[in-house]
Design an enzyme around this catalytic site. Sequence first.
Site, PDB file in Angstrom:
ATOM      1  N   ASP A 246     -12.096  -9.976  -1.951  1.00 46.25           N
ATOM      2  CA  ASP A 246     -13.411 -10.177  -1.338  1.00 46.25           C
ATOM      3  C   ASP A 246     -14.358  -9.129  -1.901  1.00 46.25           C
ATOM      4  O   ASP A 246     -13.921  -8.149  -2.508  1.00 46.25           O
ATOM      5  CB  ASP A 246     -13.388 -10.192   0.203  1.00 46.25           C
ATOM      6  CG  ASP A 246     -12.687  -9.015   0.844  1.00 46.25           C
ATOM      7  OD1 ASP A 246     -12.535  -7.960   0.198  1.00 46.25           O
ATOM      8  OD2 ASP A 246     -12.297  -9.128   2.030  1.00 46.25           O
TER       9      ASP A 246
ATOM     10  N   GLU B 159      -6.016 -10.321  -2.441  1.00 46.44           N
ATOM     11  CA  GLU B 159      -6.859 -10.238  -1.238  1.00 46.44           C
ATOM     12  C   GLU B 159      -8.338 -10.124  -1.597  1.00 46.44           C
ATOM     13  O   GLU B 159      -9.090  -9.349  -1.003  1.00 46.44           O
ATOM     14  CB  GLU B 159      -6.442  -9.025  -0.379  1.00 46.44           C
ATOM     15  CG  GLU B 159      -4.967  -9.003  -0.034  1.00 46.44           C
ATOM     16  CD  GLU B 159      -4.552  -7.872   0.899  1.00 46.44           C
ATOM     17  OE1 GLU B 159      -5.428  -7.211   1.494  1.00 46.44           O
ATOM     18  OE2 GLU B 159      -3.323  -7.650   1.035  1.00 46.44           O
TER      19      GLU B 159
ATOM     20  N   GLU C 145       0.797  -1.233   0.000  1.00 41.89           N
ATOM     21  CA  GLU C 145       0.000   0.000   0.000  1.00 41.89           C
ATOM     22  C   GLU C 145       0.832   1.288   0.000  1.00 41.89           C
ATOM     23  O   GLU C 145       0.677   2.144   0.873  1.00 41.89           O
ATOM     24  CB  GLU C 145      -0.984  -0.022   1.181  1.00 41.89           C
ATOM     25  CG  GLU C 145      -1.904  -1.236   1.100  1.00 41.89           C
ATOM     26  CD  GLU C 145      -2.818  -1.418   2.324  1.00 41.89           C
ATOM     27  OE1 GLU C 145      -2.795  -0.570   3.217  1.00 41.89           O
ATOM     28  OE2 GLU C 145      -3.545  -2.428   2.350  1.00 41.89           O
TER      29      GLU C 145
ATOM     30  N   HIS D 229     -10.173  -5.687  -2.832  1.00 41.99           N
ATOM     31  CA  HIS D 229     -11.235  -5.607  -1.817  1.00 41.99           C
ATOM     32  C   HIS D 229     -12.388  -4.833  -2.457  1.00 41.99           C
ATOM     33  O   HIS D 229     -12.440  -3.607  -2.403  1.00 41.99           O
ATOM     34  CB  HIS D 229     -10.731  -4.889  -0.560  1.00 41.99           C
ATOM     35  CG  HIS D 229      -9.716  -5.691   0.185  1.00 41.99           C
ATOM     36  ND1 HIS D 229     -10.031  -6.864   0.826  1.00 41.99           N
ATOM     37  CD2 HIS D 229      -8.386  -5.500   0.383  1.00 41.99           C
ATOM     38  CE1 HIS D 229      -8.942  -7.368   1.397  1.00 41.99           C
ATOM     39  NE2 HIS D 229      -7.935  -6.556   1.135  1.00 41.99           N
TER      40      HIS D 229
ATOM     41  N   ASN E 136       2.234  -4.378  -3.562  1.00 40.93           N
ATOM     42  CA  ASN E 136       0.831  -4.784  -3.385  1.00 40.93           C
ATOM     43  C   ASN E 136       0.013  -3.570  -2.974  1.00 40.93           C
ATOM     44  O   ASN E 136       0.448  -2.772  -2.142  1.00 40.93           O
ATOM     45  CB  ASN E 136       0.809  -5.844  -2.264  1.00 40.93           C
ATOM     46  CG  ASN E 136      -0.507  -6.563  -2.109  1.00 40.93           C
ATOM     47  OD1 ASN E 136      -1.066  -7.055  -3.093  1.00 40.93           O
ATOM     48  ND2 ASN E 136      -1.003  -6.658  -0.882  1.00 40.93           N
TER      49      ASN E 136
HETATM   50  O1  G2I Z   1      -7.680  -4.592   5.922  1.00 42.83           O
HETATM   51  C1  G2I Z   1      -7.745  -5.657   5.048  1.00 42.83           C
HETATM   52  C2  G2I Z   1      -6.416  -5.942   4.418  1.00 42.83           C
HETATM   53  C3  G2I Z   1      -6.013  -4.805   3.508  1.00 42.83           C
HETATM   54  N1  G2I Z   1      -4.751  -5.088   2.845  1.00 42.83           N
HETATM   55  C4  G2I Z   1      -3.663  -5.453   3.710  1.00 42.83           C
HETATM   56  C5  G2I Z   1      -4.042  -6.552   4.670  1.00 42.83           C
HETATM   57  O2  G2I Z   1      -2.998  -6.815   5.549  1.00 42.83           O
HETATM   58  C6  G2I Z   1      -5.285  -6.195   5.428  1.00 42.83           C
HETATM   59  O3  G2I Z   1      -5.570  -7.310   6.307  1.00 42.83           O
HETATM   60  C7  G2I Z   1      -6.181  -7.001   7.511  1.00 42.83           C
HETATM   61  C8  G2I Z   1      -6.388  -8.260   8.332  1.00 42.83           C
HETATM   62  O4  G2I Z   1      -7.206  -9.158   7.598  1.00 42.83           O
HETATM   63  C9  G2I Z   1      -7.072  -7.916   9.637  1.00 42.83           C
HETATM   64  O5  G2I Z   1      -7.171  -9.078  10.469  1.00 42.83           O
HETATM   65  O6  G2I Z   1      -5.401  -6.098   8.250  1.00 42.83           O
HETATM   66  C10 G2I Z   1      -6.067  -5.665   9.399  1.00 42.83           C
HETATM   67  C11 G2I Z   1      -5.266  -4.574  10.067  1.00 42.83           C
HETATM   68  O7  G2I Z   1      -4.951  -3.563   9.187  1.00 42.83           O
HETATM   69  C12 G2I Z   1      -6.289  -6.848  10.346  1.00 42.83           C
HETATM   70  O8  G2I Z   1      -7.032  -6.432  11.465  1.00 42.83           O
HETATM   71  C13 G2I Z   1      -6.397  -6.531  12.668  1.00 42.83           C
HETATM   72  C14 G2I Z   1      -7.230  -5.792  13.681  1.00 42.83           C
HETATM   73  O9  G2I Z   1      -7.326  -4.431  13.273  1.00 42.83           O
HETATM   74  C15 G2I Z   1      -6.589  -5.874  15.023  1.00 42.83           C
HETATM   75  O10 G2I Z   1      -7.414  -5.264  15.980  1.00 42.83           O
HETATM   76  C16 G2I Z   1      -6.332  -7.338  15.374  1.00 42.83           C
HETATM   77  O11 G2I Z   1      -5.597  -7.400  16.582  1.00 42.83           O
HETATM   78  O12 G2I Z   1      -6.257  -7.890  13.064  1.00 42.83           O
HETATM   79  C17 G2I Z   1      -5.545  -8.009  14.266  1.00 42.83           C
HETATM   80  C18 G2I Z   1      -5.284  -9.485  14.541  1.00 42.83           C
HETATM   81  O13 G2I Z   1      -6.494 -10.184  14.586  1.00 42.83           O
END
Ligand code: G2I
Length: 512
Positions: free
Chosen positions: A273, A271, A165, A242, A206
Amino acid sequence: MSSVKPRRHGRHGGLPVLLVGALTLALSLTGGPANAAQQATLHELAAAQGKYFGSATDNPELTDAAYADILGSEFGQITPGNSMKWDTTEPVQGQFNFAKGDVITGFAAQHDQTVRGHTLVWHSQLPSWVGALPSTQVEAAMTRHITEEATHYRGAVTAWDVVNEPFNEDGTYRTSPFYNAMGTDYIATALRAAHAADPDAKLYLNDYNIEGLGAKSDAMYALVSELLDEGVPLDGVGMQAHLAVQYGFPYQMQANMQRFADLGLDVAVTELDVRMQLPADAAKTATQSSYYQQVTEACLAVERCVGITVWDYTDKYSWVPSTFPGQGAANLYDENLSPKPAHSAVRTALGGQDGGGGEGGEPGALKAQYRNSDSSVGDNQIKPGLQLVNTGTTPVSLSDVTVRYWFTAGNGAATYNSWCDWSPIGCSTVTHRVVAADTPEAGADHYLEVGFTGGTLAPGATTGEIQLRLNKTDWSLFDESDDYSYGSGTSYADASRIAVYVGGEPVWGIEP
Ligand code: G2I
């Protein structure tokens, strides 16, 4: 919604079966396994086309046995959703912890899957110590982080999202501790460090909202062009994808992928969805299915698109509801781990048969395909080309079948003539009439109803095209542009806005 809309039961959480039927497949024409249990997996179907089909996952979910079963069997590639990010792997400067990521690579090794490393350099999920460093120390910290992590995962990770990003929506560079300290050079520096640590891994940049042509993807295109000119090690561009049904499908995704491929880069959908405003309904679900299908088709059409990763495969573990309150239902499987219509849509696109739910086994599984045989939307005739395909495993008696094509009458006579001009099954077996809708809807105050005097459609068989035509008895003009069932495509394609009924029960399509 029409008040006469028949209700359906069916296995997809109350979705009309006609929609589910819509996504059972063209491929029944070519034969193949009919039993869902024996069906090729998404990854097998993709692999047959030289691509992978993968899913994101996360450590807590792996304790869910039913979830892990599907993850391990249906997908050929996994990406850790969180466990290789900087806040997990180097929470304190110089203290590395790869335990969670190792669980992911261990799972992959057990299930013969490849792993996409995600991600080495990102402004988010970055421990606060990085932002607190004096700018003169950021480059060394970044290089060390990349070197340690990429070295640790050498051999276990086949591709890295080295920088994640880097851009704002308008195509300007996003500020981050890395950008602030090094300017745009941080990107080349990161790629070189990753290459030095793992010369075999494919290195990617990415980002999201770079799936279609636009300012942000132009910025990525300019950046990667420059990096390649400078000989910086770079193998590909990751398009997160996304998507959201309310924002439309990315503009010219395939062409956009192709322009990156033409630079000599791989492209990956990293990614995927497709979220929606809840509650889900048939129309949103159909749009979602079509987006999943279109992404899959775009990747298949671009040789250097190496594969597709969904950002987890089930609504049960989606990131969407917590980030976009009120939105969700973004994934291929529902919260109970049952495949949704989008799953069938992807299977269809990948050339599979009888999408996940096995609906093709139901009697009367038919789909409608349509093409527009009329080059003018404003003349005095409407000329839909129609064909039916039996996607099921049992013969369908055509005398039980009716089909509706919805249109608007406009001004002029309220009486019609309709015609069957040609069909390989013989126009004498095709009946047709124009009916005024009981409950007129926008784009749909009348429909052409097509039926059959007899005949049987065997499993996998098609009627072949039925060339239909209608006019008002005073030959006044139509405006087809807003007609519900109208499409501009001139070759036959699945048509969800044409409904098919067997014995009066809907089996295909979405009513207006
Ligand atoms: O936001 C969707 C994706 C966008 N592109 C980059 C990816 O890395 C991103 O993935 C998401 C994860 O799927 C989430 O699971 O990134 C988020 C954070 O930017 C992730 O969320 C975080 C929560 O915000 C936290 O509170 C939590 O502790 O997941 C953490 C682990 O479960």
